[in-house]
Design an enzyme around this catalytic site. Sequence first.
Site, PDB file in Angstrom:
ATOM      1  N   SER A 178      43.242  48.821  42.446  1.00 47.04           N
ATOM      2  CA  SER A 178      42.044  48.353  43.141  1.00 47.04           C
ATOM      3  C   SER A 178      41.776  49.125  44.423  1.00 47.04           C
ATOM      4  O   SER A 178      40.623  49.397  44.762  1.00 47.04           O
ATOM      5  CB  SER A 178      42.175  46.857  43.454  1.00 47.04           C
ATOM      6  OG  SER A 178      42.305  46.102  42.271  1.00 47.04           O
ATOM      7  N   HIS A 230      42.052  46.239  48.842  1.00 42.44           N
ATOM      8  CA  HIS A 230      40.635  46.561  48.660  1.00 42.44           C
ATOM      9  C   HIS A 230      40.061  47.162  49.942  1.00 42.44           C
ATOM     10  O   HIS A 230      39.399  48.200  49.924  1.00 42.44           O
ATOM     11  CB  HIS A 230      39.851  45.299  48.295  1.00 42.44           C
ATOM     12  CG  HIS A 230      40.209  44.736  46.955  1.00 42.44           C
ATOM     13  ND1 HIS A 230      39.677  43.565  46.475  1.00 42.44           N
ATOM     14  CD2 HIS A 230      41.052  45.184  45.999  1.00 42.44           C
ATOM     15  CE1 HIS A 230      40.176  43.312  45.275  1.00 42.44           C
ATOM     16  NE2 HIS A 230      41.005  44.280  44.973  1.00 42.44           N
TER      17      HIS A 230
END
Length: 295
Positions: A178, A230
Site C-alpha cells: 500500500s 499510506h
Amino acid sequence: MGSEDPERGSKNRGYYASNPNFYYHETSDKQWTSWLIPMFVVANIAAFIAAMYVNNCPKNNLGFEGACVAKFLGRFSFQPLRENPLFGPSSEALEKMGALDWNKVVHRHQGWRLIASMWLHAGIIHLLANMLSLVFIGIRLEQQFGFVRVGIIYLVSGFGGSILSTLFIHQNISVGASGALFGLLGAMLSELLTNWSIYSNKVAALLTLVIIIAINLAVGILPHVDNFAHIGGFLTGFLLGFIILLRPQFGWYEGRNLPADARVRSKHKVYQYVLLLVALALLISGYAIDNIRNL
C-alpha cells in the site's frame, strides 16, 4: 544503435488521453512499453505463494481458532477465518517472511524488513485489492514515464511508507504494497501540479485526482489498515514526482524546429525548478531526521 530506446513504442497522446476526466496537450513524447509493473505483480504473487508454503496450515494450526480453510489446497490452505479473515497465512508465517516489526527493525537491526514487508500480503483479498490498484495506476504511469522513474517511485515510496509505519506502530506487524501504491498516487498529483501549464482542463484533472486520492485515504479508517504506511508512501511519492516527473512546457518541442535566430521557450518554467528544489530538500530532510531518531 540509434538514439531511440528499444523500450519505447509509438507516439503517445499523453498520460490521461485515454481517461476522459483528464486533459493533456499532446507532445512528441514516446510511449513506453510497460513491463516492470507486471513484473512487480508477479513478484507480489510469488511472495504470497511462498508465505502460504511457509505457513503450512494443516501442520501448524493448533485448532484453537477453528479448522483450516480450503483444505484441498494442502499446505497452501488458509488460516481459520477467525484468525485471518483475509484468507491468508498466520502472523507467525508473515514474521518469518519479513513482516514489518518495530522491535526487530530497531532493536535487532533487521532493516531488511523495511523492504521485504512491501512484497508481503496478509491474505488473498489484500493481495487482489493491491494488485488491481497497481495494474490500474502503475501501467499507465510506466507507459508515460518509463520503467526507471516509476520503479524508483514505487520502491522508494514503499520504503518511506515502511519507515513511517515503524515510527508509529510498535505493537503489531505490518505488511503490504500500500505504501508503494500511495506513492504512485502522490506522484500523479505532483506531476499534475508541476506540469500544470500543459493541461487544458486543469480544474477537472485536479478534482478527479483529489477525489481518487481521498477515497483511497479513507480506506485507512477501516480497522487493521495501516494508514501510516499510506501517508508515508504518499508523501514520499508526492515529493519524488516534483523531482523526476517534470515535463517540458507546452510548445517547447515545436520550438526546437524553429530557425536558429528565433526565440525558443525554455524547456521548463521557473516554478518547476523551485518545486524540484523544495521537494528534494524536504525528502532529504525527512530521511535524515528519521535516521537521527533511530540512532
